[in-house]
Design an enzyme around this catalytic site. Structure first.
Site, PDB file in Angstrom:
ATOM      1  N   GLU A  60       0.884  -1.183   0.000  1.00 31.43           N
ATOM      2  CA  GLU A  60       0.000   0.000   0.000  1.00 31.43           C
ATOM      3  C   GLU A  60       0.909   1.216   0.000  1.00 31.43           C
ATOM      4  O   GLU A  60       1.440   1.595   1.047  1.00 31.43           O
ATOM      5  CB  GLU A  60      -0.901  -0.027   1.248  1.00 31.43           C
ATOM      6  CG  GLU A  60      -1.928  -1.151   1.256  1.00 31.43           C
ATOM      7  CD  GLU A  60      -3.111  -0.881   0.331  1.00 31.43           C
ATOM      8  OE1 GLU A  60      -3.361   0.289  -0.018  1.00 31.43           O
ATOM      9  OE2 GLU A  60      -3.784  -1.851  -0.078  1.00 31.43           O
ATOM     10  N   CYS A  64      -2.186   9.395   2.678  1.00 28.77           N
ATOM     11  CA  CYS A  64      -1.708   8.782   1.424  1.00 28.77           C
ATOM     12  C   CYS A  64      -2.563   9.188   0.236  1.00 28.77           C
ATOM     13  O   CYS A  64      -2.064   9.334  -0.871  1.00 28.77           O
ATOM     14  CB  CYS A  64      -1.670   7.273   1.568  1.00 28.77           C
ATOM     15  SG  CYS A  64      -3.230   6.570   2.088  1.00 28.77           S
TER      16      CYS A  64
HETATM   17  P1  NAD Z   1       7.519   4.948   7.718  1.00 25.22           P
HETATM   18  O1  NAD Z   1       8.783   5.713   7.579  1.00 25.22           O
HETATM   19  O2  NAD Z   1       6.912   4.796   9.060  1.00 25.22           O
HETATM   20  O3  NAD Z   1       7.787   3.516   7.066  1.00 25.22           O
HETATM   21  C1  NAD Z   1       6.829   2.472   7.018  1.00 25.22           C
HETATM   22  C2  NAD Z   1       7.416   1.216   7.600  1.00 25.22           C
HETATM   23  O4  NAD Z   1       8.599   0.841   6.905  1.00 25.22           O
HETATM   24  C3  NAD Z   1       7.818   1.379   9.072  1.00 25.22           C
HETATM   25  O5  NAD Z   1       7.347   0.270   9.800  1.00 25.22           O
HETATM   26  C4  NAD Z   1       9.308   1.475   9.023  1.00 25.22           C
HETATM   27  O6  NAD Z   1       9.939   0.995  10.183  1.00 25.22           O
HETATM   28  C5  NAD Z   1       9.647   0.610   7.829  1.00 25.22           C
HETATM   29  N1  NAD Z   1      10.925   0.973   7.226  1.00 25.22           N
HETATM   30  C6  NAD Z   1      11.437   2.223   7.097  1.00 25.22           C
HETATM   31  N2  NAD Z   1      12.647   2.172   6.483  1.00 25.22           N
HETATM   32  C7  NAD Z   1      12.881   0.861   6.211  1.00 25.22           C
HETATM   33  C8  NAD Z   1      13.946   0.160   5.565  1.00 25.22           C
HETATM   34  N3  NAD Z   1      15.020   0.790   5.098  1.00 25.22           N
HETATM   35  N4  NAD Z   1      13.853  -1.177   5.461  1.00 25.22           N
HETATM   36  C9  NAD Z   1      12.766  -1.839   5.918  1.00 25.22           C
HETATM   37  N5  NAD Z   1      11.724  -1.212   6.535  1.00 25.22           N
HETATM   38  C10 NAD Z   1      11.784   0.102   6.677  1.00 25.22           C
HETATM   39  O7  NAD Z   1       6.361   5.561   6.816  1.00 25.22           O
HETATM   40  P2  NAD Z   1       6.514   6.309   5.426  1.00 25.22           P
HETATM   41  O8  NAD Z   1       7.011   5.374   4.400  1.00 25.22           O
HETATM   42  O9  NAD Z   1       7.165   7.631   5.595  1.00 25.22           O
HETATM   43  O10 NAD Z   1       4.947   6.584   5.183  1.00 25.22           O
HETATM   44  C11 NAD Z   1       4.528   7.557   4.314  1.00 25.22           C
HETATM   45  C12 NAD Z   1       4.308   6.952   2.931  1.00 25.22           C
HETATM   46  O11 NAD Z   1       3.367   5.931   3.019  1.00 25.22           O
HETATM   47  C13 NAD Z   1       3.748   7.945   1.925  1.00 25.22           C
HETATM   48  O12 NAD Z   1       4.359   7.718   0.678  1.00 25.22           O
HETATM   49  C14 NAD Z   1       2.274   7.586   1.879  1.00 25.22           C
HETATM   50  O13 NAD Z   1       1.643   7.951   0.676  1.00 25.22           O
HETATM   51  C15 NAD Z   1       2.329   6.099   2.076  1.00 25.22           C
HETATM   52  N6  NAD Z   1       1.085   5.618   2.652  1.00 25.22           N
HETATM   53  C16 NAD Z   1       0.299   4.806   1.921  1.00 25.22           C
HETATM   54  C17 NAD Z   1      -0.902   4.359   2.434  1.00 25.22           C
HETATM   55  C18 NAD Z   1      -1.815   3.469   1.662  1.00 25.22           C
HETATM   56  O14 NAD Z   1      -2.758   2.961   2.254  1.00 25.22           O
HETATM   57  N7  NAD Z   1      -1.596   3.247   0.381  1.00 25.22           N
HETATM   58  C19 NAD Z   1      -1.286   4.744   3.727  1.00 25.22           C
HETATM   59  C20 NAD Z   1      -0.446   5.567   4.452  1.00 25.22           C
HETATM   60  C21 NAD Z   1       0.742   5.993   3.925  1.00 25.22           C
END
Ligand code: NAD
Length: 425
Positions: free
Chosen positions: A194, A228
């Site tokens: 997602e 998102c």
């Molecule tokens: P985040 O930084 O919290 O990362 C998400 C998860 O990935 C966390 O559990 C984190 O620990 C893990 N993570 C981070 N770096 C990592 C790595 N190098 N290796 C493995 N795991 C790792 O959240 P984010 O990515 O900043 O969230 C924002 C993004 O998520 C935006 O792009 C947003 O559009 C997207 N998003 C999508 C949805 C959806 O339903 N499609 C919902 C919410 C957010």
């Protein structure tokens, strides 16, 4: 291990619902601490949606679990054919920080409803929420030991990805999405990704402009733009541009007189300041970026903050071309009262999901699968689709014993070939 039966799943979901209700105040306080969400917003967009989803699942679970019969072809006669939903086994859920409660516990509930055990890794960037979520899951685990939480950052996530899972459900940015998919590929583990991206809004010259401004402002500046499916930018017909921008600014004043929430951390504050050119102290204020073009920094990446670029377009074709020249978005919103425009945009643009004459509301409907396409994600969930996502569809043909035509068995003859030709082709 024996998969959870209907009663065990019901019991687990009920335990989760009760735990969420018991910890409700702590969850709302954590969302206020991490993201500055008001109690209304936190309940409407996270805790309430979660409880609603669990309730919906409980009401439909028995029917979803039932194997469903499908018609069997004459060539298989006598037979009954069924599709059985079976749990994958061990599921890893990795959640982001922007809707930390909903996006952790909704997939967890769905995976348990489908009979799986779940390890949940909440985002380290929303620490108060992560702690409250852990308490909820610990409470639930007293009734159903099939769920647990692992806390930590990217290192912990990487270590978890080293393990073999039967399914990985990841919500977050596309960069980490690729890391998840690569790790999953080692064991051929299926994934749901997602992801996010730049979700466009198209405002046609026929649009009801006051409502468009109101609904766009709501969807964009909710949670300070850290949603998102938030509108990322607006393509507005040149003829209505000035009026639309004036209405939008008035709506922002009306809906967000005290700001719109908290940007999650300094890294994101600095990123947003660089995108908009605003002072660091102003990045949490809603900002309409007018008079820019597609080469502006804010048009080069997902904004994920309270900045809304508005770009004029000459006609709907130009808007469609603009959208189609970029990666497929998670959401698209169209404001129009012209059904031909509606037909063209919906028919010619590919996107995860969206609304006509509204923003973000498609994600609150149980019957609509929610997910991206292309760069914005793989797979979908919500309602029945969540249950299906976390279930393997096992196909079973149950053959009768009283008839066994010799057609398919050797030795083959011309007569058999004739008969086979009649059934196939
Ligand atoms: P985040 O930084 O919290 O990362 C998400 C998860 O990935 C966390 O559990 C984190 O620990 C893990 N993570 C981070 N770096 C990592 C790595 N190098 N290796 C493995 N795991 C790792 O959240 P984010 O990515 O900043 O969230 C924002 C993004 O998520 C935006 O792009 C947003 O559009 C997207 N998003 C999508 C949805 C959806 O339903 N499609 C919902 C919410 C957010």
């Amino acid at each position: 291990m024996q998969p959870l039966d209907y009663h065990a799943r019901r019991h687990a979901l009920t335990a989760l619902r009760q735990a969420v209700l018991r910890h409700q105040d702590a969850l709302l306080a954590a969302l206020a601490a991490d993201l500055g969400k008001s109690a209304t917003e936190a309940y409407m967009c996270e805790v309430g949606l979660l409880l609603d989803d669990i309730g919906y699942t409980l009401r439909h679970l028995r029917r979803w679990m039932r194997p469903h019969r499908v018609p069997a072809p004459l060539s298989s006669f006598p037979a009954t054919s069924r599709v059985m939903s079976e749990p994958y086994g061990r599921v890893l859920v990795m959640a982001p920080w922007n809707y930390p409660v909903l996006l952790s516990l909704q997939p967890l509930a769905g995976a348990v409803a489908a009979g799986n055990s779940v390890v949940l890794k909440p985002s380290e960037l929303a620490p108060a929420s992560a702690a409250a979520i852990e308490s909820v899951v610990a409470d639930m685990a007293k009734e159903c030991p099939c769920v647990s939480v692992v806390q930590g950052g990217a290192d912990t996530a990487s270590a978890l990805l080293e393990e073999q899972w039967d399914y990985i459900f990841y919500t977050g940015n596309p960069h980490v999405g690729r890391i998840v998919m690569q790790a999953a590929a080692r064991h051929l583990t299926p994934v749901t990704l997602e992801l996010g991206g730049k979700s466009p809004v198209i405002v046609d010259s026929s649009a009801h402009l006051p409502l468009a401004a109101r609904r766009i402002a709501f969807g964009k500046f909710l949670n300070a733009g850290q949603t998102c499916v938030a509108p990322d930018y607006v393509l507005v017909h040149r003829d209505v541009h000035d009026r639309f921008v004036a209405l939008l600014k008035a709506e922002i004043q009306r809906q967000f007189p005290d700001g719109c929430g908290r940007i999650i951390n300094d890294r994101h504050r600095q990123r947003l300041a660089a995108l908009s050119g605003a002072a660091l102290s102003d990045v949490e204020k809603p900002l309409v970026l007018d008079g820019i073009d597609a080469s502006h920094p804010a048009m080069q990446e997902e904004i994920f903050g309270p900045i809304l670029p508005v770009l004029p377009v000459g006609d709907v074709q130009q808007a469609i071309d603009f959208v189609n020249a970029r990666p497929k978005p998670l959401a698209l919103y169209l404001f129009t009262t012209d059904r031909h425009v509606r037909q063209r945009v919906l028919g010619e643009c590919s996107f995860g999901g969206g609304c006509v004459n509204d923003t973000i509301m498609h994600l609150s409907q149980h019957n609509l699968p929610f997910g991206g396409v292309g760069e914005s994600g793989i797979g979908a969930y919500h309602g029945r689709h969540t249950f299906d996502t976390f279930s393997h569809q096992k196909s079973v043909v149950d053959r009768g014993l009283w008839l066994d035509p010799s057609m398919r068995y050797r030795p083959y003859t011309g007569a058999k070939l004739k008969l086979i030709r009649r059934f196939l082709g």
